[in-house]
Design a protein around this motif. Structure first.
Motif, mmCIF file in Angstrom:
data_model
loop_
_atom_site.group_PDB
_atom_site.id
_atom_site.type_symbol
_atom_site.label_atom_id
_atom_site.label_comp_id
_atom_site.label_asym_id
_atom_site.label_seq_id
_atom_site.Cartn_x
_atom_site.Cartn_y
_atom_site.Cartn_z
ATOM 1 N N GLN A 93 0.866 -1.182 0.000
ATOM 2 C CA GLN A 93 0.000 0.000 0.000
ATOM 3 C C GLN A 93 0.902 1.231 0.000
ATOM 4 O O GLN A 93 1.448 1.613 1.030
ATOM 5 C CB GLN A 93 -0.942 0.016 1.218
ATOM 6 C CG GLN A 93 -1.961 -1.090 1.244
ATOM 7 C CD GLN A 93 -3.086 -0.857 0.251
ATOM 8 O OE1 GLN A 93 -3.180 0.191 -0.367
ATOM 9 N NE2 GLN A 93 -3.937 -1.855 0.092
ATOM 10 N N GLN A 118 2.026 4.260 2.943
ATOM 11 C CA GLN A 118 1.619 3.906 4.298
ATOM 12 C C GLN A 118 2.860 3.597 5.141
ATOM 13 O O GLN A 118 3.800 2.968 4.668
ATOM 14 C CB GLN A 118 0.706 2.673 4.279
ATOM 15 C CG GLN A 118 -0.335 2.667 3.185
ATOM 16 C CD GLN A 118 -1.467 3.636 3.429
ATOM 17 O OE1 GLN A 118 -1.708 4.034 4.547
ATOM 18 N NE2 GLN A 118 -2.158 4.017 2.369
ATOM 19 N N THR A 174 -2.679 7.435 3.732
ATOM 20 C CA THR A 174 -3.833 7.992 3.038
ATOM 21 C C THR A 174 -4.869 6.899 2.809
ATOM 22 O O THR A 174 -4.522 5.790 2.392
ATOM 23 C CB THR A 174 -3.413 8.590 1.686
ATOM 24 O OG1 THR A 174 -2.441 9.605 1.912
ATOM 25 C CG2 THR A 174 -4.605 9.192 0.963
ATOM 26 N N TYR A 175 -6.133 7.206 3.097
ATOM 27 C CA TYR A 175 -7.191 6.236 2.835
ATOM 28 C C TYR A 175 -8.301 6.895 2.031
ATOM 29 O O TYR A 175 -8.454 8.117 2.045
ATOM 30 C CB TYR A 175 -7.737 5.629 4.132
ATOM 31 C CG TYR A 175 -8.390 6.598 5.083
ATOM 32 C CD1 TYR A 175 -9.753 6.870 5.002
ATOM 33 C CD2 TYR A 175 -7.652 7.204 6.086
ATOM 34 C CE1 TYR A 175 -10.349 7.735 5.884
ATOM 35 C CE2 TYR A 175 -8.249 8.082 6.981
ATOM 36 C CZ TYR A 175 -9.598 8.339 6.873
ATOM 37 O OH TYR A 175 -10.194 9.194 7.753
ATOM 38 N N ARG A 176 -9.053 6.083 1.322
ATOM 39 C CA ARG A 176 -10.118 6.573 0.447
ATOM 40 C C ARG A 176 -11.481 6.228 1.038
ATOM 41 O O ARG A 176 -11.704 5.105 1.463
ATOM 42 C CB ARG A 176 -9.991 5.936 -0.939
ATOM 43 C CG ARG A 176 -8.719 6.298 -1.656
ATOM 44 C CD ARG A 176 -8.617 5.563 -2.994
ATOM 45 N NE ARG A 176 -8.732 4.121 -2.846
ATOM 46 C CZ ARG A 176 -7.712 3.333 -2.508
ATOM 47 N NH1 ARG A 176 -6.521 3.865 -2.279
ATOM 48 N NH2 ARG A 176 -7.864 2.036 -2.405
ATOM 49 N N CYS A 177 -12.378 7.183 1.039
ATOM 50 C CA CYS A 177 -13.746 6.967 1.501
ATOM 51 C C CYS A 177 -14.650 6.663 0.305
ATOM 52 O O CYS A 177 -14.289 6.914 -0.840
ATOM 53 C CB CYS A 177 -14.268 8.198 2.244
ATOM 54 S SG CYS A 177 -13.426 8.490 3.807
ATOM 55 N N ARG A 218 -13.480 10.869 -1.608
ATOM 56 C CA ARG A 218 -12.469 11.716 -0.984
ATOM 57 C C ARG A 218 -11.321 10.878 -0.437
ATOM 58 O O ARG A 218 -11.503 9.741 -0.022
ATOM 59 C CB ARG A 218 -13.081 12.525 0.164
ATOM 60 C CG ARG A 218 -14.120 13.534 -0.273
ATOM 61 C CD ARG A 218 -14.604 14.369 0.897
ATOM 62 N NE ARG A 218 -15.186 13.532 1.943
ATOM 63 C CZ ARG A 218 -14.638 13.345 3.134
ATOM 64 N NH1 ARG A 218 -13.480 13.905 3.430
ATOM 65 N NH2 ARG A 218 -15.231 12.594 4.046
ATOM 66 N N SER A 219 -10.124 11.447 -0.444
ATOM 67 C CA SER A 219 -8.958 10.814 0.164
ATOM 68 C C SER A 219 -8.516 11.654 1.351
ATOM 69 O O SER A 219 -8.539 12.883 1.301
ATOM 70 C CB SER A 219 -7.810 10.694 -0.846
ATOM 71 O OG SER A 219 -8.151 9.822 -1.886
ATOM 72 N N ARG A 220 -8.121 10.979 2.424
ATOM 73 C CA ARG A 220 -7.688 11.680 3.623
ATOM 74 C C ARG A 220 -6.364 11.103 4.086
ATOM 75 O O ARG A 220 -6.160 9.889 4.052
ATOM 76 C CB ARG A 220 -8.733 11.557 4.728
ATOM 77 C CG ARG A 220 -10.090 12.141 4.358
ATOM 78 C CD ARG A 220 -11.050 12.060 5.510
ATOM 79 N NE ARG A 220 -10.606 12.864 6.642
ATOM 80 C CZ ARG A 220 -11.264 12.958 7.788
ATOM 81 N NH1 ARG A 220 -12.385 12.293 7.943
ATOM 82 N NH2 ARG A 220 -10.810 13.700 8.773
ATOM 83 N N THR A 221 -5.471 11.972 4.503
ATOM 84 C CA THR A 221 -4.177 11.555 5.030
ATOM 85 C C THR A 221 -4.153 11.865 6.517
ATOM 86 O O THR A 221 -4.309 13.014 6.921
ATOM 87 C CB THR A 221 -3.033 12.282 4.316
ATOM 88 O OG1 THR A 221 -3.092 11.994 2.918
ATOM 89 C CG2 THR A 221 -1.686 11.831 4.863
ATOM 90 N N CYS A 252 -15.438 3.918 4.878
ATOM 91 C CA CYS A 252 -14.173 4.055 4.171
ATOM 92 C C CYS A 252 -13.545 2.688 3.948
ATOM 93 O O CYS A 252 -14.008 1.684 4.450
ATOM 94 C CB CYS A 252 -13.214 4.950 4.953
ATOM 95 S SG CYS A 252 -13.811 6.644 5.160
ATOM 96 N N ASP A 253 -12.470 2.691 3.185
ATOM 97 C CA ASP A 253 -11.831 1.438 2.801
ATOM 98 C C ASP A 253 -11.226 0.703 3.985
ATOM 99 O O ASP A 253 -10.901 1.292 5.012
ATOM 100 C CB ASP A 253 -10.721 1.703 1.779
ATOM 101 C CG ASP A 253 -11.277 2.089 0.420
ATOM 102 O OD1 ASP A 253 -12.482 1.885 0.215
ATOM 103 O OD2 ASP A 253 -10.516 2.597 -0.404
#
Length: 285
Positions: free
Chosen positions: A186, A189, A209-212, A216-219, A273-274
């Motif tokens: 990944q 990460q 960083t993860y994706r919802c 949207r992506s959030r770090t 989220c993922d």
């Protein structure tokens, strides 16, 4: 004329459905720990054998397979567990079994036959469901009114994320200190943790960083409280982020005093989220 029994039957059915849903988390916990006796008891009480987590989509069968619980998985299959169901990551129980070489080959064969529709259920293992009585339970004793504010109901505990099956091989005694790794599967990460003086994993921190589902992506970065014991160089367990928004499932083994190989599974509250499974090799820094 509509039968007068129809509303009563609908009410009983609704109560049965609600009770069955409430037993879902208990059945998943029993499958996760391989508690065959408790699985039988919960199925007899009407638990849905395919009750999936709303956050991850994991069924009791998936959890039993993930933890290499052969007898628990077989009992679930005998009672109608659907091996073709998929979790939020699109994985079936067989897909999870094929991820790890430590999963019992017999279990993989059982799942393969279940997917192909050739699994032979053992009639003697099918649990008879005990019908629930429609009689209302006695009302609790009255409580004297209070003048103060009414406390808010306690929030249910979040369902923890479990780690993968414990590796078959044992590791070596870990060297105390701070460890750090860049995740291999990944991109972007990072994982950090400390091995304390007691030989436990502590201050497990994930950054990335993860994706919802909204796109949207959030770090962000999170440090989970608590510690994980290390036995014979191997660790496996779950840690929850303090605010209950994230869950960590961590497993691995120390391949040398200052080096560890493992996996971290990260999920997010509500399943919005993922969920990631991260492979890493950490070294002491």
């Amino acid at each position: 004329m509509r039968s007068a029994r129809a509303p009563l039957l609908l009410c009983v059915a609704a109560l049965w459905s609600a009770a069955s849903a409430q037993l879902g988390p208990e059945l998943r916990d029993a499958a996760d720990t391989g508690n065959v006796a408790l699985i039988r008891q919960l199925l007899a009480q009407g638990a849905d054998v395919n009750a999936a987590s709303s956050a991850t989509g994991w069924t009791p069968l998936m959890l039993a397979v993930y933890k290499n619980r052969v007898e628990a998985a077989r009992l679930l299959l005998d009672n109608g567990a659907d091996a073709r169901l998929r979790n939020r990551d699109g994985q079936t129980a067989l897909d999870l079994a094929n991820l790890f070489s430590s999963i019992d080959p017999q279990l993989k064969a059982l799942l393969q036959s279940a997917v192909q529709g050739t699994y032979a259920r053992r009639p003697t293992q099918v649990v008879a469901v005990t019908p629930r009585s429609a009689v209302a339970t006695p009302a609790p004793a009255p409580v004297a009114p209070t003048t103060g504010p009414v406390p808010a109901p306690a929030r249910p505990a979040q369902e923890p994320v479990v780690g993968p099956a414990v590796p078959a091989a044992t590791g070596v005694r870990p060297a105390p200190g701070r460890y750090q790794a860049t995740v291999t599967n990944q991109k972007g990460q990072r994982i950090m943790f400390t091995v304390n003086a007691a030989g436990e994993l502590a201050d497990v921190r994930w950054e990335g960083t993860y994706r919802c589902k909204s796109g949207r992506s959030r770090t962000e970065g999170y440090t989970a409280p608590g510690t994980l014991p290390v036995a014979n160089g191997v660790f496996n367990g779950a840690l929850n982020e303090p605010k209950g928004r994230m869950w960590f499932g961590l497993t691995g083994s120390f391949t040398a005093p200052g080096k560890v190989s493992g996996m971290l599974r990260v999920a997010y509250a509500g399943g919005e989220c993922d969920t990631f499974r991260m492979e890493f090799t950490a070294t002491r820094v």
